[in-house]
Design a protein around this motif. Sequence first.
Motif, mmCIF file in Angstrom:
data_model
loop_
_atom_site.group_PDB
_atom_site.id
_atom_site.type_symbol
_atom_site.label_atom_id
_atom_site.label_comp_id
_atom_site.label_asym_id
_atom_site.label_seq_id
_atom_site.Cartn_x
_atom_site.Cartn_y
_atom_site.Cartn_z
ATOM 1 N N ASN A 36 34.435 34.453 51.149
ATOM 2 C CA ASN A 36 35.250 35.570 51.638
ATOM 3 C C ASN A 36 34.387 36.643 52.306
ATOM 4 N N SER A 37 33.185 36.845 51.786
ATOM 5 C CA SER A 37 32.321 37.901 52.303
ATOM 6 C C SER A 37 31.829 37.637 53.718
ATOM 7 N N LYS A 41 34.428 30.571 41.455
ATOM 8 C CA LYS A 41 34.852 31.927 41.808
ATOM 9 C C LYS A 41 33.742 32.662 42.559
ATOM 10 N N GLU A 42 32.511 32.520 42.100
ATOM 11 C CA GLU A 42 31.382 33.165 42.763
ATOM 12 C C GLU A 42 31.230 32.649 44.200
ATOM 13 N N ASP A 69 34.029 34.020 46.406
ATOM 14 C CA ASP A 69 33.770 35.406 46.802
ATOM 15 C C ASP A 69 32.735 35.462 47.924
#
Length: 562
Positions: free
Chosen positions: A446-447, A439-440, A443
């Motif tokens: 995505n950033s 998940k990290e 993210d």
Amino acid sequence: MVTDWQSRAEAKREAILKSIPEKWRLQKIPSAEEQKDVTGPYIQQFLDEKEVEITETDAVGIAEKVAAGTWSAVSVTEAFCHRASLAHQLVNCLHETFFDAAIASAKELDDYYAQHKKTIGPLHGVPVSLKDQFHVKDVETTMGYVGWIGTFEGIKDDPRKGTYESEMVKELRSLGAVLYCKTSVPHTLMSGETVNNIIGYTWNPKNRYICSGGSSGGEGALIGLKGSPGGFGTDIGGSIRIPAAFNGLFGIRPTSGRLPYEGMANSMDGQNSVLSVVGPLATTARSVKLLTKSILAQTPWLHDPLVVHMPWRDAEEQAVYDIVKSSSSKGQLTFAVMKSDGIVNPQPPVTRAVAMVVEALTSAGHKVIEWKPPSHERLLEIALKTWVYDGGKDVHEAFGLSGEPLSMQIKSAYGEKPIKEFTASEISANNRDKRSFQKEYMDYWNSTAQETGTGKPVDGVICPVAPFPAARPEKYSYYGYSVFVNGLDYTSVVVPVTTSDKTKDQYAEGYKPINDEDKKVYESYDAEIYEGAHVSVQIVGRRYTEEKMLAIAEYVGGLIGK
């Protein structure tokens, strides 16, 4: 069952050689000093002009020629059986040959074509090689273990012996593929070098001072010598990508559950935190696509409970082509580049190959940013625990069947005897850590939309497959560049880029290793030994992006002339 493992291994080794027709046996095998590179002109001298033409055509071209009636399936099969025989004698890349059965299959395909004037499937008459995890009727599967000789996965009287076939084997037959050999692996499968007590060491055909990779090392070496136009390997820590990279091939590590693994032999079967996946290697990107797309056409989700219902998606592939063909500002792909993972720096040839891909993409108008992900050190700690959940019990029991010793490459991972097994609670905790890290990482990916200038995250990450062009024997000390992909379960494609050049590929004067791991890799580098070795990169995509990443591999390969 514990008998003299050395005599059993020798008998099996001799049986493999004796399965090669006398007319195809070489009188003298040169040493690496006498003949470092046995690809190209060297192996061609043992083939006639027609055999060279056939075996140096890629899988797509073969399928087209057979479908057009230009070549017969039998003539194609015989040519590849001959070249595979030569390859094994030069680099030790085969565990099993079943040439007579292959030629019989090819004859049936030719008879069908003669009667119906059409093929039975997209792989009609295309020889396909298999890593020695696939079960094939009337063919043994040893997976490099002496104790598995004459058994079914170590079980002497198992009724499946000689009759059972893996799911993908059935699907390949339905597609018209001709199966003719199974390729070498390191015993246990858990090594980037291919070595076992049956066939010894599988060498890199482009540079016989270095390894062919692992664990699908026989596949890499065989296809690198064009003894196969394409085949299937597996990957739990880099075992498709490493041999593809080390042998100048295209390959794909799909996301787990995309292609069928059902019915294949494996180590640590039942360890589900980081699953081994099956995928193709081939001489061209379009051949990797053909093999992948063909298997998906067989609806494998109806036959393997772990395969997701996801047919080949033309739109995902076409979207890449539409972008690169566009003359507008939308005609831009975006990538990140990871020049180093911060744990071990790549050797000079690999650094140069990564830079070449970045330069080719930026020159073509695409955007490349720097990749600064969450700590790979944490991810590797999570992923590598999964290899010893059972304390090494599975692999040590397999060695115990014959009493054979572990190779140094395997002993370094599994020791002399099993250690304490993980508890259910410890496995659960590691699974939670893995999910949290995924998940990290998601993210962070995505950033990157904020940096690309397109409003979208990067399409892929360019990085090394390994810190070296290929490892020297007993020097594969770091797996971080390949294992991180398995820990995240991402899709990754390998693109061959260049060859090592001692005049260009030198460490900077005064280079200081960043830690002990980096020091090992630094000290293993020898520009003279590596001269001429293949150098490749991987481009990593998100989960279930096989169509997109194969299109990117083909496009990038075209940019750099592959």
